[in-house]
Design a protein around this motif. Structure first.
Motif, PDB file in Angstrom:
ATOM      1  N   THR A 230     -11.121 -25.490   2.976  1.00 22.69           N
ATOM      2  CA  THR A 230     -10.250 -24.610   2.571  1.00 22.69           C
ATOM      3  C   THR A 230     -10.130 -24.234   1.066  1.00 22.69           C
ATOM      4  O   THR A 230     -10.522 -25.488   0.150  1.00 22.69           O
ATOM      5  CB  THR A 230      -8.954 -25.074   2.983  1.00 22.69           C
ATOM      6  OG1 THR A 230      -8.845 -25.211   4.102  1.00 22.69           O
ATOM      7  CG2 THR A 230      -7.643 -24.139   2.410  1.00 22.69           C
ATOM      8  N   LEU A 231     -10.247 -23.016   0.579  1.00 18.75           N
ATOM      9  CA  LEU A 231     -10.481 -22.574  -0.918  1.00 18.75           C
ATOM     10  C   LEU A 231      -8.963 -22.164  -0.981  1.00 18.75           C
ATOM     11  O   LEU A 231      -8.320 -21.287  -0.473  1.00 18.75           O
ATOM     12  CB  LEU A 231     -11.287 -21.967  -1.082  1.00 18.75           C
ATOM     13  CG  LEU A 231     -12.730 -22.116  -0.899  1.00 18.75           C
ATOM     14  CD1 LEU A 231     -13.628 -20.831  -0.868  1.00 18.75           C
ATOM     15  CD2 LEU A 231     -13.041 -23.304  -1.953  1.00 18.75           C
ATOM     16  N   GLN A 232      -8.123 -22.828  -2.164  1.00 19.93           N
ATOM     17  CA  GLN A 232      -6.963 -22.502  -2.449  1.00 19.93           C
ATOM     18  C   GLN A 232      -6.958 -21.935  -4.089  1.00 19.93           C
ATOM     19  O   GLN A 232      -7.453 -22.629  -4.828  1.00 19.93           O
ATOM     20  CB  GLN A 232      -5.806 -23.691  -2.499  1.00 19.93           C
ATOM     21  CG  GLN A 232      -4.681 -23.300  -2.962  1.00 19.93           C
ATOM     22  CD  GLN A 232      -3.882 -22.343  -2.035  1.00 19.93           C
ATOM     23  OE1 GLN A 232      -4.079 -22.457  -0.962  1.00 19.93           O
ATOM     24  NE2 GLN A 232      -3.385 -21.510  -2.720  1.00 19.93           N
ATOM     25  N   ARG A 233      -6.366 -20.988  -4.212  1.00 19.70           N
ATOM     26  CA  ARG A 233      -6.263 -20.313  -5.461  1.00 19.70           C
ATOM     27  C   ARG A 233      -5.653 -21.121  -6.494  1.00 19.70           C
ATOM     28  O   ARG A 233      -4.507 -21.336  -6.194  1.00 19.70           O
ATOM     29  CB  ARG A 233      -5.759 -18.690  -5.431  1.00 19.70           C
ATOM     30  CG  ARG A 233      -5.831 -17.952  -6.617  1.00 19.70           C
ATOM     31  CD  ARG A 233      -5.359 -16.551  -6.452  1.00 19.70           C
ATOM     32  NE  ARG A 233      -5.180 -15.786  -7.754  1.00 19.70           N
ATOM     33  CZ  ARG A 233      -4.583 -14.632  -7.600  1.00 19.70           C
ATOM     34  NH1 ARG A 233      -3.902 -14.261  -6.735  1.00 19.70           N
ATOM     35  NH2 ARG A 233      -4.438 -14.032  -8.667  1.00 19.70           N
ATOM     36  N   GLU A 234      -6.133 -21.457  -7.610  1.00 25.64           N
ATOM     37  CA  GLU A 234      -5.495 -22.046  -8.428  1.00 25.64           C
ATOM     38  C   GLU A 234      -4.753 -21.466  -9.626  1.00 25.64           C
ATOM     39  O   GLU A 234      -3.723 -21.866 -10.387  1.00 25.64           O
ATOM     40  CB  GLU A 234      -6.341 -23.382  -9.338  1.00 25.64           C
ATOM     41  CG  GLU A 234      -6.963 -24.152  -8.080  1.00 25.64           C
ATOM     42  CD  GLU A 234      -5.871 -25.236  -7.569  1.00 25.64           C
ATOM     43  OE1 GLU A 234      -5.045 -25.631  -8.574  1.00 25.64           O
ATOM     44  OE2 GLU A 234      -5.523 -25.258  -6.461  1.00 25.64           O
ATOM     45  N   ASN A 235      -5.271 -20.447 -10.078  1.00 27.93           N
ATOM     46  CA  ASN A 235      -4.631 -19.350 -11.143  1.00 27.93           C
ATOM     47  C   ASN A 235      -5.092 -18.024 -10.728  1.00 27.93           C
ATOM     48  O   ASN A 235      -5.553 -17.756  -9.738  1.00 27.93           O
ATOM     49  CB  ASN A 235      -5.321 -19.768 -12.470  1.00 27.93           C
ATOM     50  CG  ASN A 235      -6.678 -19.506 -12.577  1.00 27.93           C
ATOM     51  OD1 ASN A 235      -7.399 -18.697 -11.867  1.00 27.93           O
ATOM     52  ND2 ASN A 235      -7.168 -20.148 -13.677  1.00 27.93           N
ATOM     53  N   ASP A 236      -4.741 -16.996 -11.506  1.00 23.88           N
ATOM     54  CA  ASP A 236      -4.974 -15.534 -11.311  1.00 23.88           C
ATOM     55  C   ASP A 236      -6.385 -14.994 -11.908  1.00 23.88           C
ATOM     56  O   ASP A 236      -6.533 -13.920 -11.905  1.00 23.88           O
ATOM     57  CB  ASP A 236      -3.858 -14.733 -11.660  1.00 23.88           C
ATOM     58  CG  ASP A 236      -3.462 -14.774 -13.423  1.00 23.88           C
ATOM     59  OD1 ASP A 236      -3.917 -15.764 -13.929  1.00 23.88           O
ATOM     60  OD2 ASP A 236      -2.620 -13.972 -13.711  1.00 23.88           O
ATOM     61  N   ALA A 237      -6.918 -16.023 -12.196  1.00 27.91           N
ATOM     62  CA  ALA A 237      -8.367 -15.667 -12.603  1.00 27.91           C
ATOM     63  C   ALA A 237      -9.310 -16.188 -11.442  1.00 27.91           C
ATOM     64  O   ALA A 237      -9.185 -15.591 -10.422  1.00 27.91           O
ATOM     65  CB  ALA A 237      -8.974 -16.596 -13.813  1.00 27.91           C
ATOM     66  N   MET A 238     -10.425 -16.758 -11.561  1.00 33.32           N
ATOM     67  CA  MET A 238     -11.270 -17.063 -10.597  1.00 33.32           C
ATOM     68  C   MET A 238     -11.485 -18.811 -10.169  1.00 33.32           C
ATOM     69  O   MET A 238     -12.470 -19.158  -9.731  1.00 33.32           O
ATOM     70  CB  MET A 238     -12.784 -16.498 -10.859  1.00 33.32           C
ATOM     71  CG  MET A 238     -12.954 -15.189 -10.973  1.00 33.32           C
ATOM     72  SD  MET A 238     -12.790 -14.615  -9.070  1.00 33.32           S
ATOM     73  CE  MET A 238     -12.160 -12.965  -9.493  1.00 33.32           C
ATOM     74  N   HIS A 239     -10.427 -19.410 -10.460  1.00 34.99           N
ATOM     75  CA  HIS A 239     -10.503 -20.866 -10.161  1.00 34.99           C
ATOM     76  C   HIS A 239      -9.851 -21.091  -9.007  1.00 34.99           C
ATOM     77  O   HIS A 239      -8.692 -20.794  -8.547  1.00 34.99           O
ATOM     78  CB  HIS A 239      -9.587 -21.364 -11.313  1.00 34.99           C
ATOM     79  CG  HIS A 239      -9.530 -23.157 -11.277  1.00 34.99           C
ATOM     80  ND1 HIS A 239      -8.428 -23.502 -11.614  1.00 34.99           N
ATOM     81  CD2 HIS A 239     -10.222 -23.890 -10.658  1.00 34.99           C
ATOM     82  CE1 HIS A 239      -8.592 -24.975 -11.495  1.00 34.99           C
ATOM     83  NE2 HIS A 239      -9.766 -25.231 -10.563  1.00 34.99           N
ATOM     84  N   PHE A 240     -10.653 -21.829  -8.136  1.00 29.08           N
ATOM     85  CA  PHE A 240     -10.197 -22.487  -6.730  1.00 29.08           C
ATOM     86  C   PHE A 240     -10.263 -23.666  -6.565  1.00 29.08           C
ATOM     87  O   PHE A 240     -11.267 -24.433  -7.291  1.00 29.08           O
ATOM     88  CB  PHE A 240     -10.896 -21.624  -5.637  1.00 29.08           C
ATOM     89  CG  PHE A 240     -10.653 -20.203  -5.502  1.00 29.08           C
ATOM     90  CD1 PHE A 240      -9.830 -19.631  -4.490  1.00 29.08           C
ATOM     91  CD2 PHE A 240     -11.236 -19.251  -6.293  1.00 29.08           C
ATOM     92  CE1 PHE A 240      -9.304 -18.341  -4.332  1.00 29.08           C
ATOM     93  CE2 PHE A 240     -10.678 -17.708  -6.158  1.00 29.08           C
ATOM     94  CZ  PHE A 240      -9.987 -17.411  -5.035  1.00 29.08           C
ATOM     95  N   ALA A 241      -9.627 -24.438  -5.795  1.00 32.70           N
ATOM     96  CA  ALA A 241      -9.893 -25.875  -5.415  1.00 32.70           C
ATOM     97  C   ALA A 241     -10.361 -25.868  -3.951  1.00 32.70           C
ATOM     98  O   ALA A 241      -9.430 -25.425  -3.097  1.00 32.70           O
ATOM     99  CB  ALA A 241      -8.355 -26.634  -5.583  1.00 32.70           C
ATOM    100  N   GLY A 242     -11.287 -26.546  -3.720  1.00 29.67           N
ATOM    101  CA  GLY A 242     -11.724 -26.680  -2.324  1.00 29.67           C
ATOM    102  C   GLY A 242     -11.287 -27.999  -1.719  1.00 29.67           C
ATOM    103  O   GLY A 242     -11.415 -28.886  -2.345  1.00 29.67           O
ATOM    104  N   SER A 243     -10.838 -27.990  -0.463  1.00 32.26           N
ATOM    105  CA  SER A 243     -10.327 -29.326   0.208  1.00 32.26           C
ATOM    106  C   SER A 243     -11.136 -29.222   1.616  1.00 32.26           C
ATOM    107  O   SER A 243     -11.530 -28.022   2.241  1.00 32.26           O
ATOM    108  CB  SER A 243      -9.360 -29.323   0.299  1.00 32.26           C
ATOM    109  OG  SER A 243      -8.396 -28.241   1.010  1.00 32.26           O
ATOM    110  N   SER A 244     -11.328 -30.506   2.436  1.00 25.09           N
ATOM    111  CA  SER A 244     -11.641 -30.507   3.779  1.00 25.09           C
ATOM    112  C   SER A 244     -10.828 -31.746   4.548  1.00 25.09           C
ATOM    113  O   SER A 244     -10.324 -32.401   3.598  1.00 25.09           O
ATOM    114  CB  SER A 244     -13.017 -30.733   3.597  1.00 25.09           C
ATOM    115  OG  SER A 244     -13.462 -32.089   3.247  1.00 25.09           O
TER     116      SER A 244
END
Length: 138
Positions: free
Chosen positions: A4-18
């Motif tokens: 899963t990729l979760q948006r972290e800010n309104d730029a292009m930063h995502f946090a991936g998890s499994s």
């Protein structure tokens, strides 16, 4: 397998998890598309995947051969074509080992790890990527 990729800010930063880990992988885009240097880029993740898959298998094989591994470093370098999509055309994996390791056993283990057991290698190679490797023992 699912991530899963979760948006972290309104730029292009995502946090991936499994489901297999509580660790988050921070992923960011290039500055050209709004990235802010807050994570690795997607194509770097491909290199991480190939390097880690290969070194896990190499480590297991060498341990089964009763080789003393004091340290392992892996550098993975990829060359990409100029036209879009800028896919990898060539990737080189450089293993550097430290310990009481027989050179012939290490060479055979690296060949098996990269070319036989690493599923990431097989996926990339099936897509036409030329993958090479080298091994050095210090």
């Amino acid at each position: 397998m699912k991530v899963t990729l979760q948006r972290e800010n309104d730029a292009m930063h995502f946090a991936g998890s499994s489901a297999s880990s509580d660790v988050k992988v921070h992923i960011d885009g290039s500055p050209e598309i709004g990235g802010e240097g807050l994570g690795v880029r997607p194509m770097e993740l491909v290199l991480f995947a190939l390097g880690s898959c290969s070194v896990f298998d190499l480590s297991v094989i060498l341990k089964k051969q009763r080789q003393q591994i004091d340290d392992i470093q892996v550098e993975v370098e990829g060359k990409r074509r100029d036209e879009i999509p800028t896919i990898f055309t060539n990737i080189h994996i450089a293993f550097t080992l430290k310990g009481e390791i027989d050179a012939d056993k290490a060479a055979k283990a690296a060949e098996l790890a990269v070319k036989k057991y690493c599923s990431v290698h097989d996926m990339l190679a099936a897509g036409g990527v030329d993958i090479t490797y080298s091994i050095k023992i210090n």
